[in-house]
Design a protein around this motif. Structure first.
Motif, short mmCIF file in Angstrom:
data_model
loop_
_atom_site.label_atom_id
_atom_site.label_comp_id
_atom_site.label_asym_id
_atom_site.label_seq_id
_atom_site.Cartn_x
_atom_site.Cartn_y
_atom_site.Cartn_z
N LEU A 1 0.83 -1.22 0.00
CA LEU A 1 0.00 0.00 0.00
C LEU A 1 0.86 1.26 0.00
O LEU A 1 0.53 2.24 -0.67
CB LEU A 1 -0.93 0.00 1.22
CG LEU A 1 -2.17 -0.88 1.07
CD1 LEU A 1 -2.82 -1.12 2.43
CD2 LEU A 1 -3.18 -0.25 0.13
N LEU A 2 1.98 1.22 0.72
CA LEU A 2 2.87 2.40 0.75
C LEU A 2 3.46 2.67 -0.63
O LEU A 2 3.71 3.81 -1.00
CB LEU A 2 4.01 2.19 1.75
CG LEU A 2 3.67 2.41 3.22
CD1 LEU A 2 4.89 2.08 4.08
CD2 LEU A 2 3.23 3.84 3.49
N ALA A 3 3.66 1.59 -1.39
CA ALA A 3 4.22 1.76 -2.74
C ALA A 3 3.28 2.56 -3.64
O ALA A 3 3.70 3.10 -4.66
CB ALA A 3 4.51 0.39 -3.35
N LYS A 4 2.01 2.63 -3.25
CA LYS A 4 1.05 3.42 -4.04
C LYS A 4 1.07 4.89 -3.62
O LYS A 4 0.25 5.67 -4.09
CB LYS A 4 -0.35 2.83 -3.87
CG LYS A 4 -0.42 1.41 -4.43
CD LYS A 4 -1.74 0.75 -4.17
CE LYS A 4 -1.64 -0.69 -4.67
NZ LYS A 4 -2.88 -1.44 -4.50
N ALA A 5 2.00 5.23 -2.76
CA ALA A 5 2.20 6.61 -2.33
C ALA A 5 0.94 7.27 -1.78
O ALA A 5 0.49 8.30 -2.27
CB ALA A 5 2.78 7.44 -3.49
N PRO A 6 0.38 6.69 -0.70
CA PRO A 6 -0.80 7.30 -0.08
C PRO A 6 -0.42 8.58 0.65
O PRO A 6 0.75 8.77 0.99
CB PRO A 6 -1.26 6.24 0.91
CG PRO A 6 0.00 5.53 1.28
CD PRO A 6 0.84 5.51 0.04
N LEU A 7 -1.41 9.42 0.91
CA LEU A 7 -1.14 10.69 1.60
C LEU A 7 -2.16 10.91 2.71
O LEU A 7 -3.15 10.20 2.80
CB LEU A 7 -1.20 11.85 0.59
CG LEU A 7 -0.06 11.88 -0.43
CD1 LEU A 7 -0.37 12.86 -1.55
CD2 LEU A 7 1.27 12.24 0.23
N ALA A 8 -1.86 11.92 3.52
CA ALA A 8 -2.75 12.37 4.60
C ALA A 8 -3.20 11.19 5.47
O ALA A 8 -2.39 10.39 5.90
CB ALA A 8 -3.92 13.15 4.04
#
Lengths: 252, 221
Positions: free
Chosen positions: B66-73
């Motif tokens: 999931l982090l590889a999808k560059a989530p934000l906030a």
């Protein structure tokens, strides 16, 4: 300490009857990178173009409020727009080199300013191309056509052209959106280098890009400035629900 | 993130809750193994701990994807917090296995005294763990903050128990082996309460974006 170099007060802009910017007041700090984000049509590019009066070139545009750069309202009637654009350079989404040699592209602005001395021009071209991290790639073909460069190189050439006339501020309207990831990385590295000397304002659709290169981020929606804060705050813990929804992709 | 990724975040949360439930079970079994002098039950804690370890790896794997999808906030905070909760749960699981190990050792000998404070400590630590995870599920920062002072009560009980066991040892050296085992067991319960506290602090960060660790008043990010 970074002082405010651009300050807008109640800035509104109308295209005919439709209002594109709604009473925006904000400050841009000196020698930092400020990113403008927001969905298409939110007004971020229009707002950026107010900083060097590029919107003057569009018919039917009306502006209220003020934009002060180093304390002077650039919409005052006695402001010389050519001088203003020397102080506030611009780089566009699509690289737009002149159909001339690499050398002439960079020297163009200086020639317009009346500089004829060959050595002086050579120095400016070298310094600007080095400043734009392009010198090593083009130093042996300065007199070849700029149109033979790759997309990423052309964009860095446009940045070299913009910094050749030593502006104080660089406006960038999605400067990497037409580039592949490697060329984008080079432009981003360049932006981080350039902020030592310039104040940079960048419009980007790429939020990861904003997190990588900007110090401050402003989120616009429907012509309004919704939230303006440090980039870290905007992307890890935004204060407004609309910002949260936009940066997490839950918008609309 | 798009709706598909929302689904993935929900799956991550479910997996974490499954892990939490295993940890609570492991702690409960470990303490029952001591109080009821039941070695079979104690040996089952080891199986629970192995499953907890597997869940840790699965959850970290999901989180990295999931982090590889560059989530934000909030999405970014959620994934970071999920990884930290996961790590604290895994360590709490290890502590439960340690409790079970000491229980087996103590069950071999005559019971030193009726176990009163140790089950109490276990109940308090479990309650803290349960509340911090409840705060995570319901998104209630107030509940998370209420967990923090409970850790002081567990610490006090732990110190009281230490004093008591030292007096036993001074009085009768033949109790030393059992006292040391009980001290180690109590220390593990005290650590479980610490892990529950860490989880509660992470939940506050998730919900408010404020880092309240190490007595920090909660600096805004």
């Amino acid at each position: 300490m970074h002082s405010d170099v651009i300050q807008t007060r109640d800035l509104s802009l109308f295209y005919g009857a439709s209002q594109a910017l709604k009473s925006i007041s904000m400050s841009v700090r000196e020698k930092l990178v400020t990113a403008f984000i927001g969905p298409s049509g939110c007004g971020k590019s229009t707002f950026l173009r107010c900083f060097n009066r590029m919107n003057d070139l569009i018919d039917n545009v009306r502006i209220n409020g003020s934009v002060e750069i180093s304390g002077q309202n650039i919409y005052d009637s006695d402001v010389d727009v050519i001088e203003l654009r020397k102080r506030v350079g611009m780089v566009f989404q699509k690289s737009n080199p002149f159909p001339k040699s690499i050398y002439e592209n960079v020297a163009y602005g200086c020639r317009l300013q009346g500089i004829r001395n060959r050595q002086e021009l050579d120095d400016v071209v070298e310094e600007s191309l080095k400043g734009a991290a392009l010198w090593n790639e083009v130093k042996d073909r300065l007199h070849s056509s700029a149109l033979g460069l790759s997309g990423g190189q052309q964009q860095r050439l446009c940045i070299a052209r913009a910094i050749a006339i030593k502006p104080e501020i660089l406006l960038m309207d999605e400067p990497a959106s037409a580039l592949d990831p490697i060329a984008t990385g080079k432009v981003e590295d360049l932006i981080l280098d350039l902020k030592k000397d310039y104040t940079i304002v960048i419009v980007t659709h790429n939020m990861q890009q904003a997190t990588r290169i900007s110090d401050y981020t402003a989120f616009f929606y429907l012509g309004e400035l919704i939230e303006f804060n440090t980039t870290k705050h905007i992307f890890t813990n935004p204060s407004k629900q609309q910002t949260e929804d936009y940066v997490t992709g839950r918008f609309g | 993130m798009n709706l598909h990724q929302n689904q993935e975040l929900a799956e991550l949360k479910d997996k974490l809750l499954a892990m939490a439930s295993r940890v609570e079970t492991a702690i409960t079994k470990g303490i029952r193994a001591l109080v009821e002098r039941d070695d079979d039950l104690a040996s089952k804690v080891k199986i629970e701990d192995d499953e907890i370890d597997e869940l840790e790896i699965e959850i970290d794997d999901m989180a990295v994807a999931l982090l590889a999808k560059a989530p934000l906030a909030r999405d970014l905070r959620f994934i970071i917090v999920a990884m930290k909760i996961c790590q604290n749960l895994e360590r709490a699981g290890d502590e439960a296995a340690g409790v079970a190990k000491q229980a087996i050792r103590l069950n071999r000998e005559e019971q030193l005294k009726p176990y009163v404070d140790i089950p109490r400590m276990a109940d308090m630590a479990l309650d803290m763990l349960h509340r911090s995870l409840d705060a995570f599920v319901t998104g209630n920062a107030t509940v998370a903050r209420e967990v923090l002072p409970m850790d002081l009560e567990v610490d006090d009980l732990h110190k009281q128990l230490q004093r008591e066991l030292v007096s036993y040892m001074l009085e009768s050296p033949s109790t030393i082996t059992r006292c040391l085992a009980l001290l180690q067991l109590a220390k593990r319960l005290e650590r479980i309460a610490d892990h529950a506290t860490n989880i509660a602090e992470e939940v506050v960060y998730l919900l408010e974006g404020r880092d309240i660790r190490h007595g920090n008043k909660g600096l805004d990010t």
